[in-house]
Design a protein around this motif. Structure first.
Motif, PDB file in Angstrom:
ATOM      1  N   GLN A  34       0.764  -1.378   0.214  1.00  0.00           N
ATOM      2  CA  GLN A  34      -0.055  -0.385   0.132  1.00  0.00           C
ATOM      3  C   GLN A  34       0.965   1.420   0.128  1.00  0.00           C
ATOM      4  N   ALA A  35       1.909   1.091   0.344  1.00  0.00           N
ATOM      5  CA  ALA A  35       3.187   2.643   1.299  1.00  0.00           C
ATOM      6  C   ALA A  35       2.821   2.993  -0.389  1.00  0.00           C
ATOM      7  N   ALA A  36       3.237   1.920  -0.831  1.00  0.00           N
ATOM      8  CA  ALA A  36       4.374   1.946  -2.625  1.00  0.00           C
ATOM      9  C   ALA A  36       2.874   2.646  -3.620  1.00  0.00           C
ATOM     10  N   GLY A  37       2.133   3.479  -3.694  1.00  0.00           N
ATOM     11  CA  GLY A  37       1.660   4.209  -4.023  1.00  0.00           C
ATOM     12  C   GLY A  37       0.183   3.193  -4.856  1.00  0.00           C
ATOM     13  N   THR A  38      -0.364   3.247  -3.878  1.00  0.00           N
ATOM     14  CA  THR A  38      -1.693   2.498  -4.234  1.00  0.00           C
ATOM     15  C   THR A  38      -2.401   3.514  -3.292  1.00  0.00           C
ATOM     16  N   PRO A  39      -2.716   4.807  -3.053  1.00  0.00           N
ATOM     17  CA  PRO A  39      -3.396   5.548  -2.772  1.00  0.00           C
ATOM     18  C   PRO A  39      -4.938   4.909  -2.613  1.00  0.00           C
ATOM     19  N   SER A  40      -6.063   5.232  -1.140  1.00  0.00           N
ATOM     20  CA  SER A  40      -7.354   5.082  -0.859  1.00  0.00           C
ATOM     21  C   SER A  40      -8.329   5.725  -1.869  1.00  0.00           C
ATOM     22  N   LEU A  62       2.697   6.821 -28.707  1.00  0.00           N
ATOM     23  CA  LEU A  62       2.101   7.882 -27.871  1.00  0.00           C
ATOM     24  C   LEU A  62       3.529   7.984 -26.501  1.00  0.00           C
ATOM     25  N   PHE A  63       4.457   8.238 -26.538  1.00  0.00           N
ATOM     26  CA  PHE A  63       5.563   8.272 -25.458  1.00  0.00           C
ATOM     27  C   PHE A  63       5.253   9.483 -24.635  1.00  0.00           C
ATOM     28  N   ILE A  64       4.746   9.902 -23.173  1.00  0.00           N
ATOM     29  CA  ILE A  64       4.806  11.919 -23.423  1.00  0.00           C
ATOM     30  C   ILE A  64       5.347  10.956 -21.698  1.00  0.00           C
ATOM     31  N   LEU A  65       6.232  12.286 -21.929  1.00  0.00           N
ATOM     32  CA  LEU A  65       7.587  12.994 -20.377  1.00  0.00           C
ATOM     33  C   LEU A  65       7.327  14.150 -20.190  1.00  0.00           C
ATOM     34  N   GLY A  66       7.444  14.241 -18.836  1.00  0.00           N
ATOM     35  CA  GLY A  66       6.916  14.898 -17.242  1.00  0.00           C
ATOM     36  C   GLY A  66       8.542  15.479 -17.499  1.00  0.00           C
ATOM     37  N   ASP A  67       9.075  16.661 -16.999  1.00  0.00           N
ATOM     38  CA  ASP A  67       9.734  17.204 -16.556  1.00  0.00           C
ATOM     39  C   ASP A  67      10.177  17.328 -15.108  1.00  0.00           C
ATOM     40  N   ASP A  68      11.218  16.759 -15.086  1.00  0.00           N
ATOM     41  CA  ASP A  68      10.994  17.007 -13.099  1.00  0.00           C
ATOM     42  C   ASP A  68      10.030  16.937 -12.188  1.00  0.00           C
ATOM     43  N   LEU A  69       8.891  15.385 -12.709  1.00  0.00           N
ATOM     44  CA  LEU A  69       7.678  15.713 -12.443  1.00  0.00           C
ATOM     45  C   LEU A  69       7.748  14.045 -11.041  1.00  0.00           C
ATOM     46  N   GLY A  70       7.932  14.236  -9.663  1.00  0.00           N
ATOM     47  CA  GLY A  70       7.878  13.704  -8.902  1.00  0.00           C
ATOM     48  C   GLY A  70       7.153  12.623  -8.747  1.00  0.00           C
ATOM     49  N   TRP A  71       7.193  11.529  -7.650  1.00  0.00           N
ATOM     50  CA  TRP A  71       6.765   9.996  -8.368  1.00  0.00           C
ATOM     51  C   TRP A  71       5.504  10.641  -7.446  1.00  0.00           C
ATOM     52  N   ALA A  72       5.190  11.467  -6.313  1.00  0.00           N
ATOM     53  CA  ALA A  72       3.855  11.682  -6.243  1.00  0.00           C
ATOM     54  C   ALA A  72       3.176  12.747  -6.350  1.00  0.00           C
ATOM     55  N   ASP A  73       3.520  12.853  -7.257  1.00  0.00           N
ATOM     56  CA  ASP A  73       3.038  14.832  -7.407  1.00  0.00           C
ATOM     57  C   ASP A  73       1.473  14.598  -8.155  1.00  0.00           C
ATOM     58  N   LEU A  74       1.049  13.607  -8.637  1.00  0.00           N
ATOM     59  CA  LEU A  74      -0.240  13.035  -9.784  1.00  0.00           C
ATOM     60  C   LEU A  74      -0.889  12.631  -8.726  1.00  0.00           C
ATOM     61  N   SER A  75      -2.278  12.721  -8.265  1.00  0.00           N
ATOM     62  CA  SER A  75      -3.841  12.292  -7.692  1.00  0.00           C
ATOM     63  C   SER A  75      -3.466  10.704  -7.344  1.00  0.00           C
ATOM     64  N   ALA A  76      -3.230  10.206  -8.439  1.00  0.00           N
ATOM     65  CA  ALA A  76      -3.647   8.759  -8.742  1.00  0.00           C
ATOM     66  C   ALA A  76      -2.522   8.260  -8.242  1.00  0.00           C
ATOM     67  N   TYR A  77      -1.216   9.244  -7.606  1.00  0.00           N
ATOM     68  CA  TYR A  77       0.200   8.240  -7.021  1.00  0.00           C
ATOM     69  C   TYR A  77      -0.317   9.063  -5.107  1.00  0.00           C
ATOM     70  N   GLY A  78      -1.055   9.365  -4.679  1.00  0.00           N
ATOM     71  CA  GLY A  78      -1.375  10.057  -3.598  1.00  0.00           C
ATOM     72  C   GLY A  78      -1.798  11.264  -3.521  1.00  0.00           C
ATOM     73  N   SER A  79      -1.022  11.928  -4.058  1.00  0.00           N
ATOM     74  CA  SER A  79      -1.226  13.930  -4.068  1.00  0.00           C
ATOM     75  C   SER A  79      -1.993  13.784  -2.893  1.00  0.00           C
ATOM     76  N   PRO A  80      -1.684  15.199  -2.082  1.00  0.00           N
ATOM     77  CA  PRO A  80      -3.018  15.435  -1.217  1.00  0.00           C
ATOM     78  C   PRO A  80      -3.554  16.684  -2.190  1.00  0.00           C
ATOM     79  N   HIS A  81      -3.041  17.517  -2.416  1.00  0.00           N
ATOM     80  CA  HIS A  81      -3.416  18.455  -2.704  1.00  0.00           C
ATOM     81  C   HIS A  81      -3.001  19.182  -4.448  1.00  0.00           C
ATOM     82  N   ILE A  82      -2.544  18.230  -4.911  1.00  0.00           N
ATOM     83  CA  ILE A  82      -2.707  18.689  -6.696  1.00  0.00           C
ATOM     84  C   ILE A  82      -3.613  17.516  -7.508  1.00  0.00           C
ATOM     85  N   ARG A  83      -4.674  18.038  -8.280  1.00  0.00           N
ATOM     86  CA  ARG A  83      -5.367  16.908  -9.041  1.00  0.00           C
ATOM     87  C   ARG A  83      -5.372  16.907 -10.084  1.00  0.00           C
ATOM     88  N   THR A  84      -5.340  15.832 -10.466  1.00  0.00           N
ATOM     89  CA  THR A  84      -4.491  15.350 -11.898  1.00  0.00           C
ATOM     90  C   THR A  84      -6.003  14.387 -12.742  1.00  0.00           C
TER      91      THR A  84
END
Length: 474
Positions: A34-40, A62-84
């Motif tokens: 769970q701690a490795a990126g399976t947000p509720s 189609l290969f899409i690359l973000g630049d300096d995007l952190g592992w938990a910066d997406l809401s699917a990866y658990g960000s509490p304040h960024i909505r993606t």
């Protein structure tokens, strides 16, 4: 079956997916739960369930690359304040990897590893962390994902940040991409397109192209046009490399902030683009959410074109997060081989072949995608340039059990190797450390003293790989 192995649901198909690549098996190691990126509330992991699908054909990529995007910066990866919502939807429609890594800890070496499928230090240009010297770059004679796919009949394009060398000697158009629209350097001011040295850095092909609108909007438009285009029956590869959310910390509409940065650049301030006196958590949030909207626009264009079903979409980042990134619970940031510097969000979707709503804990890194995409496209690696990544196609598409292997990283002053749950790490202190990522994703409980034999084994494995790589210049 090892305790950490999980199965994926994929769609059955008729016929072979082109020619098998030289890469043979997919990689697998252990991963935290769970701690490795399976947000509720996120996608749940499924057991394998084959279903009848359509006959296979070579997919668009189609290969899409973000630049300096952190592992938990997406809401699917658990960000509490960024909505993606758009990237979250992509994850629900495909497979989200919890234990995915970049090929290095900074921009250009990771791009080398993705473009070539090899460790950055296989090439002179890959030793730069990142490239600043205009005399080095990805040599046109070196095979790339694009050149190999182009030789097998693909249309190829790169839109956005190249960062693998400069004109006149190095360019996407010299390395297999038929079309290029974007910037050569590591950073640019989003409106003026001025780079780190004050040079103008927006090109179409190898010629300057003038457009002073916000950069993310421009490349989003270009990518949407490319995926909507009639390619006359040819499958296509598009590398879409955003600069978002890389500094400077300016969102669309921040024209006064842009003008101030431009003033400083023109006054000779070589660190103006680093924007160390600017930015905020809220500004970073705005930039990541703009990246998400932009990806959503491109995916909408792809859907409208009627090509969504037979297009593989991969989303990732070139390295871990920067100063405003949400990296919890990882330690370290960009430029470090701690988890926060190299663990990245990674999603793959292929509606014709993969069921959605799945989570994989298989450790993967950038060069694996090169090997995987070559295989599904029916292209072979060049025998004189063997890949360091391994294809995930057997694991993702054919239900094969992935083989365990090591993931290797090297940057100046740091080294790391992951084998299963175990990670060997030596930072700039020069002290060898050992972490069990299954229960210590934050890398705080050093097991070196209690597992000396394991530490020695992993250190020896790292040194064996390192011995075959180019040394750093003095």
């Amino acid at each position: 079956m090892s305790s950490y192995e999980n199965k994926l649901s994929r769609r059955a198909f008729t016929g072979a997916v082109g020619v098998a690549a030289a890469a043979t098996a997919a990689g697998l190691g252990a991963a935290p739960a769970q701690a490795a990126g399976t947000p509720s509330g996120g996608p749940s992991e499924r057991e394998f369930r084959a279903s009848r699908g359509r006959p296979s054909r070579r997919p668009n990529i189609l290969f899409i690359l973000g630049d300096d995007l952190g592992w938990a910066d997406l809401s699917a990866y658990g960000s509490p304040h960024i909505r993606t919502p758009h990237l979250d939807r992509l994850a629900r429609q495909g497979v989200r990897f919890t234990d995915a890594y970049s090929g290095s800890a900074t921009c250009s070496p990771t791009r080398f590893s993705l473009y070539t499928g090899r460790y950055p230090a296989r090439t002179r240009g890959g030793l730069a962390e990142p490239i600043a010297d205009k005399s080095v770059g990805l040599e046109p004679t070196h095979p790339t994902l694009a050149s190999l796919l182009q030789a097998s009949g693909y249309a190829t394009a790169l839109i956005g940040k190249w960062h693998a060398g400069h004109l006149p000697d190095h360019s996407p158009t010299k390395s297999g991409w038929e079309e290029f629209f974007g910037n050569f350097g590591g950073a640019l001011e989003y409106y003026s397109k001025l780079g780190l040295g004050g040079e103008y850095d927006l090109y179409e092909g190898d010629a300057e192209y003038k457009d002073l609108r916000y950069y993310t909007r421009i490349i989003t438009e270009r990518a949407s046009e490319y995926v909507s285009r009639d390619h006359h029956g040819r499958p296509w590869l598009l590398n879409l490399n955003f600069t978002t959310p890389h500094w400077p910390w300016t969102a669309e509409g921040d024209t006064e902030q842009s003008a101030e940065i431009v003033r400083r650049i023109k006054a000779g301030d070589r660190r103006a683009l680093w924007h160390q006196d600017g930015g905020s958590v809220e500004k970073y949030k705005e930039m990541v959410e703009d990246l998400d909207r932009s990806v959503g626009e491109v995916l909408t264009a792809l859907k409208r074109s009627g090509q969504e079903e037979h297009t593989v979409v991969v989303f990732s980042s070139d390295n871990g997060g920067e100063r405003f990134s949400y990296n919890w619970p990882l330690s370290g940031n960009k430029a470090s081989l701690q988890e926060g510097g190299i663990r990245v969000p990674n999603i793959v979707r292929w509606p014709a072949r993969l069921d959605g709503g799945q989570v994989s804990r298989v450790p993967v890194f950038s060069p694996d995608w090169t090997a995987t995409l070559l295989e599904v496209a029916g292209a072979r690696p060049h025998p004189a340039y063997p890949l360091d990544g391994v294809s995930l196609a057997g694991y993702l598409l054919r239900g094969e059990r992935p083989v365990e292997r090591d993931l290797f990283w090297r940057v100046r002053g740091e080294r790391a190797l992951r084998r299963g749950n175990w990670k060997y790490y030596r930072g700039k202190s020069g002290r060898d450390q050992l972490f069990d990522l299954a229960g210590d994703i934050r890398e705080q409980a050093d097991k070196a003293a209690v597992e000396p034999a394991r530490l020695a084994e992993l250190r020896a494995a790292w040194e064996a790989v390192d011995a075959g790589l180019l040394p750093y210049p003095a």
